[in-house]
Structure formats: C-alpha cells, structure tokens
Design a protein around this motif. Structure first.
Motif, PDB file in Angstrom:
ATOM      1  N   MET A 152       0.852  -1.163   0.000  1.00 58.09           N
ATOM      2  CA  MET A 152       0.000   0.000   0.000  1.00 58.09           C
ATOM      3  C   MET A 152       0.905   1.236   0.000  1.00 58.09           C
ATOM      4  N   PRO A 153       0.678   2.198  -0.862  1.00 58.48           N
ATOM      5  CA  PRO A 153       1.506   3.393  -0.898  1.00 58.48           C
ATOM      6  C   PRO A 153       1.461   4.158   0.419  1.00 58.48           C
ATOM      7  N   ALA A 154       2.547   4.882   0.731  1.00 61.71           N
ATOM      8  CA  ALA A 154       2.669   5.582   2.011  1.00 61.71           C
ATOM      9  C   ALA A 154       1.612   6.677   2.191  1.00 61.71           C
ATOM     10  N   GLY A 204      -1.724  -4.631   2.671  1.00 57.78           N
ATOM     11  CA  GLY A 204      -1.164  -3.845   3.764  1.00 57.78           C
ATOM     12  C   GLY A 204      -2.228  -3.076   4.502  1.00 57.78           C
ATOM     13  N   ARG A 205      -1.778  -2.046   5.201  1.00 58.96           N
ATOM     14  CA  ARG A 205      -2.677  -1.246   6.031  1.00 58.96           C
ATOM     15  C   ARG A 205      -2.170   0.179   6.085  1.00 58.96           C
ATOM     16  N   PRO A 206      -3.059   1.105   6.401  1.00 58.69           N
ATOM     17  CA  PRO A 206      -2.578   2.476   6.587  1.00 58.69           C
ATOM     18  C   PRO A 206      -1.749   2.576   7.867  1.00 58.69           C
ATOM     19  N   GLN A 207      -0.963   3.619   7.954  1.00 63.06           N
ATOM     20  CA  GLN A 207      -0.136   3.834   9.149  1.00 63.06           C
ATOM     21  C   GLN A 207      -1.043   3.930  10.376  1.00 63.06           C
ATOM     22  N   PRO A 208      -0.756   3.158  11.433  1.00 63.26           N
ATOM     23  CA  PRO A 208      -1.586   3.251  12.640  1.00 63.26           C
ATOM     24  C   PRO A 208      -1.406   4.607  13.330  1.00 63.26           C
ATOM     25  N   ASP A 221      -8.815  11.494  16.329  1.00 62.34           N
ATOM     26  CA  ASP A 221      -7.683  11.359  15.401  1.00 62.34           C
ATOM     27  C   ASP A 221      -8.041  10.716  14.057  1.00 62.34           C
ATOM     28  N   GLY A 222      -9.299  10.435  13.802  1.00 61.89           N
ATOM     29  CA  GLY A 222      -9.707   9.915  12.509  1.00 61.89           C
ATOM     30  C   GLY A 222      -9.561   8.409  12.338  1.00 61.89           C
ATOM     31  N   THR A 223      -9.148   7.705  13.391  1.00 59.83           N
ATOM     32  CA  THR A 223      -8.961   6.259  13.281  1.00 59.83           C
ATOM     33  C   THR A 223     -10.255   5.556  12.886  1.00 59.83           C
ATOM     34  N   LEU A 224     -11.346   5.920  13.508  1.00 59.35           N
ATOM     35  CA  LEU A 224     -12.632   5.275  13.204  1.00 59.35           C
ATOM     36  C   LEU A 224     -13.109   5.628  11.796  1.00 59.35           C
TER      37      LEU A 224
END
Length: 181
Positions: free
Chosen positions: A1-3, A72-76, A169-172
C-alpha cells in the motif's frame, strides 16, 4: 500500500464490516439457542444458523487474511501503548475467528453431525466418533474462546470510540465506507 494512503482499502473495509455482521449473527443465534431446551426444534434451527454463520466467518476471515497480506494497512495512529494493545487485540481476534469455526467443525465431526451451510452445501462427517473430544472442544469453544472473542470485540469497539471521541484522530472514520483516501 503506498505511504500516502490513510484509509483501509475498500476490500478490507467490506470484509471488516461483513465479518462484524456475520460474527454478530453467529453470537446472537447461539445466545437465543441457549434459551431453548436440548431437542427443541427452535434450538436446532438457531444452531443451524450459528454453524452456518460460523463457516461463513471462517471463509471471510481466510479471504481477509489473504487480502490484508497483499494490500497492507494504513499507518496506525495513536500512542505506543495504544498501538501495542490494538495489535494484540486485533491479531487475537483474527486467530479466534479462524479457530472458533474450526473448533465448531471438529465438534460436529466428533459428534457425527454433518454441518449444513444455509442449506446450500453440507460438510460431511469424515472423522470417527469421539464424544469426549467433542465435549472438550465444546468446553473451550463455548466456555472460553467464544466469550474471549466477544470481550475483545467490545474492547475493539471501545478503542474505536475512544479514538473518535477522545483522541479525535480519525482512526474510526478511515474504516467507514465511502472514504477512499
């Protein structure tokens, strides 16, 4: 997944919410079934759906793992303790969602019961009867692993709400449908 990707991929979002619905349905069915006596046709019907949803959860989780490993996943986001706790909760839930249906299938095998999945197909019995093994697996499945999964799901939801309402923080929101960046 791109950064620069900040949200989960659409397939992982879909699988996340599909797993939520299927697991909630499986848990609901077994809770309702527990209110009926053994041999009651209603109990049997709810257990039929519980097993069907369990097999569906297993299939979805296998697809989720394959998809997650490939996308992949986004940065936690969060403090170090939050990231460690989230990782432990997350991966324990993954293991349990894989293990619980397998345990359920083994229970059925040892009890000499085929498992019909929504009447579409059946998983036939191919193992020898072993009532002691079926009972031992049931004890772990229903007495420990299932309740642990439900507790972890509650903790997972509390964490998502914490991120949303306390940390803001936008996590949800990056797991919600419709947001693709």
């Amino acid at each position: 997944m791109p950064a620069n990707i900040t949200v989960w991929s659409p397939p992982l979002k879909f699988l996340h919410w599909a797993l939520f619905i299927v697991i909630a349905a499986a848990v609901t069915c077994v809770i309702i079934a527990s209110g009926y006596e053994r041999g009651d046709p209603a109990k049997g019907q709810f257990m039929f759906f519980h097993k069907s949803f369990g097999v569906t959860a297993l299939a979805l989780m296998i697809v989720w793992v394959i998809t997650r490993l490939n996308t992949g996943r986004p940065q936690p986001i969060g403090q170090a303790w939050q990231l460690r706790l989230a990782a432990v909760v997350h991966w324990t839930m993954v293991v349990l969602v894989l293990a619980l249906p397998i345990a359920g299938l083994l229970m059925s095998q040892f009890a000499q019961q085929s498992v019909s999945v929504f009447g579409l197909f059946s998983i036939p019995v191919w193992m020898d009867e072993d009532k002691a093994a079926a009972k031992a697996i049931h004890t772990v499945h229903a007495g420990f692993a299932g309740p642990i999964l439900v507790g972890l799901a509650v903790l997972h939801n509390v964490g998502a709400l914490w991120h949303h309402f306390i940390d803001r923080d936008g996590t949800l929101t990056r797991m919600l449908p419709g947001r693709d960046r």
